[in-house]
Design an enzyme around this catalytic site. Structure first.
Site, short mmCIF file in Angstrom:
data_model
loop_
_atom_site.label_atom_id
_atom_site.label_comp_id
_atom_site.label_asym_id
_atom_site.label_seq_id
_atom_site.Cartn_x
_atom_site.Cartn_y
_atom_site.Cartn_z
N SER A 1 39.84 39.42 33.10
CA SER A 1 41.23 39.27 33.56
C SER A 1 41.31 37.96 34.33
O SER A 1 40.27 37.44 34.78
CB SER A 1 41.56 40.43 34.50
OG SER A 1 42.74 40.18 35.23
N TYR B 1 39.75 46.48 41.33
CA TYR B 1 39.93 45.79 40.04
C TYR B 1 39.38 44.37 40.12
O TYR B 1 38.63 43.92 39.24
CB TYR B 1 41.43 45.78 39.72
CG TYR B 1 41.80 45.29 38.34
CD1 TYR B 1 41.81 46.16 37.25
CD2 TYR B 1 42.17 43.97 38.12
CE1 TYR B 1 42.17 45.72 35.98
CE2 TYR B 1 42.53 43.52 36.87
CZ TYR B 1 42.53 44.39 35.80
OH TYR B 1 42.89 43.96 34.55
P1 NAD Z 1 45.87 50.32 28.41
O1 NAD Z 1 46.10 51.28 29.53
O2 NAD Z 1 46.93 50.09 27.40
O3 NAD Z 1 44.52 50.67 27.66
C1 NAD Z 1 43.38 51.08 28.34
C2 NAD Z 1 42.45 51.76 27.35
O4 NAD Z 1 41.27 52.18 28.07
C3 NAD Z 1 43.06 53.02 26.71
O5 NAD Z 1 42.66 53.09 25.37
C4 NAD Z 1 42.42 54.15 27.52
O6 NAD Z 1 42.37 55.38 26.82
C5 NAD Z 1 41.04 53.55 27.73
N1 NAD Z 1 40.27 54.22 28.78
C6 NAD Z 1 40.65 54.47 30.07
N2 NAD Z 1 39.67 55.16 30.69
C7 NAD Z 1 38.67 55.33 29.79
C8 NAD Z 1 37.40 55.97 29.83
N3 NAD Z 1 36.95 56.58 30.94
N4 NAD Z 1 36.64 55.96 28.71
C9 NAD Z 1 37.09 55.39 27.56
N5 NAD Z 1 38.28 54.77 27.47
C10 NAD Z 1 39.06 54.75 28.58
O7 NAD Z 1 45.47 48.94 29.16
P2 NAD Z 1 45.44 47.42 28.64
O8 NAD Z 1 46.46 46.67 29.40
O9 NAD Z 1 45.41 47.34 27.19
O10 NAD Z 1 44.03 46.97 29.26
C11 NAD Z 1 42.87 46.79 28.50
C12 NAD Z 1 41.92 45.87 29.24
O11 NAD Z 1 42.54 44.61 29.46
C13 NAD Z 1 41.51 46.39 30.62
O12 NAD Z 1 40.14 46.11 30.86
C14 NAD Z 1 42.38 45.56 31.56
O13 NAD Z 1 41.79 45.42 32.82
C15 NAD Z 1 42.43 44.25 30.82
N6 NAD Z 1 43.57 43.41 31.19
C16 NAD Z 1 44.85 43.82 31.01
C17 NAD Z 1 45.88 42.98 31.37
C18 NAD Z 1 47.32 43.35 31.18
O14 NAD Z 1 48.18 42.62 31.67
N7 NAD Z 1 47.64 44.43 30.48
C19 NAD Z 1 45.61 41.73 31.94
C20 NAD Z 1 44.29 41.36 32.13
C21 NAD Z 1 43.28 42.20 31.74
#
Ligand code: NAD
Length: 264
Positions: free
Chosen positions: A146, A159
């Site tokens: 991130s 985080y």
């Molecule tokens: P999201 O909530 O849409 O997806 C998260 C995924 O992780 C889901 O499939 C969920 O089921 C899974 N998950 C959660 N706990 C779990 C566990 N214990 N075991 C297995 N799977 C598990 O979130 P997203 O926004 O797509 O985020 C995905 C990644 O991207 C994360 O690591 C997040 O930190 C990172 N990220 C997101 C953003 C953003 O703006 N959305 C920005 C920077 C980084």
């Protein structure tokens, strides 16, 4: 011209790919002919939809529900995939959760869960996957970090800590694997409009005493100089590039895809 044809027929495990960024990367990879292991939580319909949408690209796809807080389930998933597909070529450590609260009010159980899912699961995945990658002298590890792996924001202590940990882990694995044909890189997205971000708007509004609209414009996109959310397709494209032969000499880096956020 970027050649990704060499990725056809490889196998990728993408953690947390039932939704958001992970699902977007799974779709981009399937379009490139990569066999996919979908992982993460969700309703039966959500999981079935994720698997069938990647399968519609003509690749093999399965679902494995390993819980990223459970190291033994992570190792079992990696070994089961190696048995079923014959190799584990690409691992995308993407699963993640978020909690927004000041340190003084941060719930201990959420701290532990964020460190386990957002950071330690990458270690367990990589430890289990590397022996399989070594058999083919080729592998690609992509950690979805991130902008918060490079800079901090208030109220996200767990985080930011986990994502900074991922930056260090990425560099260390890259050095250890430099001569093995395995690269390890991180992608550092700015804000992507996924369920994870949608879910923190209300909490951020409460923590900062703002309206939800003010949170979107003045907090989420405040640091994103392009004033545009990052898309999952852009992240899938970045991940595919890092998997390509063109990126063979790129290892240990954290690539910001953040609309200029971490350049300021
Ligand atoms: P999201 O909530 O849409 O997806 C998260 C995924 O992780 C889901 O499939 C969920 O089921 C899974 N998950 C959660 N706990 C779990 C566990 N214990 N075991 C297995 N799977 C598990 O979130 P997203 O926004 O797509 O985020 C995905 C990644 O991207 C994360 O690591 C997040 O930190 C990172 N990220 C997101 C953003 C953003 O703006 N959305 C920005 C920077 C980084």
């Amino acid at each position: 011209m970027l050649d990704i044809s060499t990725l056809k027929g490889k196998t990728a495990i993408i953690t947390g790919s039932t939704s958001g960024i992970g699902l977007g990367i799974a779709q981009g990879f399937a379009d490139a002919g990569i066999n996919i292991v979908i992982n993460g939580f969700g309703s039966d319909e959500q999981i079935e939809e994720a698997v069938s949408s990647v399968k519609s690209c003509g690749v093999k796809a399965i679902y494995n529900g390993a819980d990223m807080t459970k190291p033994e389930q992570i190792a079992e998933m990696v070994n089961a995939v190696a048995e079923e597909f014959g190799s584990v070529d690409i691992v995308v450590n993407n699963a993640g959760i978020q909690t927004v609260a000041p340190v003084t009010e941060f719930p201990e159980n959420r701290w532990d869960a964020i460190i386990a899912i957002n950071m330690s699961s990458a270690f367990h995945m990589v430890k289990a996957a590397l022996p399989h990658m070594h058999k083919n002298n080729w592998g690609r590890i992509i950690n979805i970090s991130s902008a918060h792996g490079l800079v901090a924001s208030p109220y996200k202590s767990a985080y930011v800590t986990a994502k900074h940990g991922i930056t260090g882990f990425t560099k260390t694995v890259a050095l250890e694997e430099a001569r093995s044909g395995v690269t390890c890189n991180a992608i550092c997205p700015g804000y992507v409009f996924t369920p994870l971000v949608e879910g923190q708007i209300a909490d951020t509004a409460k923590a900062r005493g703002l309206s939800e609209e003010e949170v979107i414009n003045d907090v989420l996109l405040a640091a994103q100089w392009t004033k545009k959310f990052v898309t999952v397709e852009q992240l899938a494209g970045t991940a595919l590039f890092l998997c390509s032969d063109a990126a063979e000499n790129i290892t240990g880096v954290s690539v910001p895809v953040d609309g200029g956020w971490t350049s300021a």
